[in-house]
Design a protein around this motif. Structure first.
Motif, short mmCIF file in Angstrom:
data_model
loop_
_atom_site.label_atom_id
_atom_site.label_comp_id
_atom_site.label_asym_id
_atom_site.label_seq_id
_atom_site.Cartn_x
_atom_site.Cartn_y
_atom_site.Cartn_z
N THR A 245 0.82 -1.20 0.00
CA THR A 245 0.00 0.00 0.00
C THR A 245 0.87 1.27 0.00
O THR A 245 2.09 1.21 0.12
N PHE A 301 -3.02 -0.72 -5.43
CA PHE A 301 -2.69 -0.76 -4.00
C PHE A 301 -1.77 0.40 -3.63
O PHE A 301 -1.94 1.02 -2.57
N ALA A 309 -7.53 0.57 1.55
CA ALA A 309 -7.43 -0.68 0.80
C ALA A 309 -8.22 -1.79 1.48
O ALA A 309 -8.96 -2.54 0.82
#
Length: 389
Positions: A245, A301, A309
């Protein structure tokens, strides 16, 4: 004979006595599970003790391996090469239901304690032999420690990162052999309850590891070859792997079918048409085009922080997990721990994986070396060697 510290006779193995000549991990794990179910486990140790006692000192000065796999047992020190101790061992086995051993092949045969001889002498006795590679092959006499079997069985060849095969991070072959031995003993006990006769069962570290390698084996023999190490990806399913992420947290997702893939595209990727891209329409296509797939998903992501996310994955009903360190696992909300007494401060140990009505909700202590020798010698001084289980 009942377990000396278990007042609850509803325990499934209450009244069962197990004698074990064991060391390290596989056999002790088996007999620990039997003790958890109420069996009385008498652990035979050499004067220097089970060498797992010295593996580390992480558990308040004690070995983490030993405490994990020896709770609730009785420790008796004897040397069965000496006549008096051999006679005591014969008396112990004569009163036992189960005999478990994982010494080097041939060690007990030379001393007259091989399983076939013991069952002939005690027809109701169940014997369980744990070896590295089984018997009857050119590898039978090889020393078989966990990592060696991981290598010999091919487990290492499909583990780790691309071009960097790696050891599985726990003693998985020992653990598997211990669990297979537990299954084997319980099966033999169930059979004896119907027939009245004992059985000889055996497991090996290699057999257990080979069983787990069934899918790579089939791919190697009948498909296009066994998969190479994939790191944090699945060799046969895509997307099934880790993505980072924006705030540098790794999330692992698993998409098992095309319906899930379509919803992931619509909700997480924000473009339902991606699901119809010929490169990604089916799992086989996604595996063949994994590089393009991972680039696409990785960018989605990388554009989002962890919280966002996870929220979108939840909205799309996609299976996910976070890549956690052991420190994270130690405070995981799903982790169950039970207190275990030691010589020092009590430890919080991970609870057994089987949840059952007979759970004691606590761990008994692992025995000190030879802690029960005097008591066992006195208890079995008058037991006839000819008694049968």
């Amino acid at each position: 004979m009942t377990h000396p510290t278990s007042p609850d006779h509803a325990l499934p193995l209450a009244g069962i006595t197990v004698v074990a000549i064991e060391q390290a991990l596989a056999a002790p794990l088996c007999t620990c599970r039997l003790a958890d179910m109420g069996a009385r486990v008498i652990k035979i140790e050499r004067p220097e003790g089970d060498f797992a006692r010295g593996y580390d000192a992480a558990a308040n000065g004690s070995s983490s391996y030993f405490l994990w796999t020896n709770r609730g047992k009785e420790s008796v020190v004897l040397d069965f090469k000496q006549p008096d101790d051999a006679a005591l061992l014969h008396r112990l086995i004569a009163s036992a239901d189960v005999f478990v051993q994982n010494l080097a092949p041939g060690a007990l045969t030379r001393a007259g304690f091989d399983s076939a001889t013991l069952r002939e002498r005690h027809p109701r006795l169940i014997t369980c032999d744990i070896t590295g590679y089984g018997t009857g092959s050119e590898t039978s006499k090889l020393k078989a420690y966990d990592f060696l079997v991981q290598c010999e069985s091919g487990l290492v060849s499909v583990s780790g990162a691309p071009d960097h095969p790696g050891r599985i991070g726990v003693s998985i072959c020992d653990i598997g052999a211990g669990m297979n031995a537990t299954i084997a003993v319980l099966s033999a006990l169930a059979l004896r309850s119907r027939t009245g006769a004992g059985s000889g069962v055996s497991v090996s570290l290699f057999d257990g590891a080979a069983d787990w390698m069934s899918v790579p084996y089939v791919h190697e023999r009948y498909g296009n070859g066994a998969p190479a190490p994939q790191g944090l990806k699945h060799p046969s399913i895509a997307p099934y792997g880790a993505y980072r992420t924006r705030d540098a947290r790794d999330i692992v997702i698993s998409i098992q079918n095309d319906r899930e893939w379509a919803k992931f595209c619509a909700v997480f990727l924000g473009d339902a048409d991606i699901a119809n891209d010929a490169r990604f329409q089916t799992n086989n296509a996604r595996v063949q085009n994994r590089e393009a797939l991972d680039t696409l998903i990785g960018a989605a992501f990388a554009a989002r922080p962890l919280v966002e996310a996870l929220s979108l994955l939840g909205d799309a009903s996609i299976a996910y997990g976070q890549l956690r360190a052991v420190a994270d696992m130690a405070v995981h909300p799903a982790l169950r721990t039970w207190p275990m007494a030691t010589g020092g401060e009590p430890l919080q140990m991970i609870a057994p994986p089987v949840r059952a009505p007979w759970d004691a909700q606590r761990f008994e202590a692992a025995p000190k070396l030879g802690e029960h020798t005097a008591r066992i010698r006195a208890e079995f001084a008058g037991v006839a060697e000819e008694a049968s289980a």
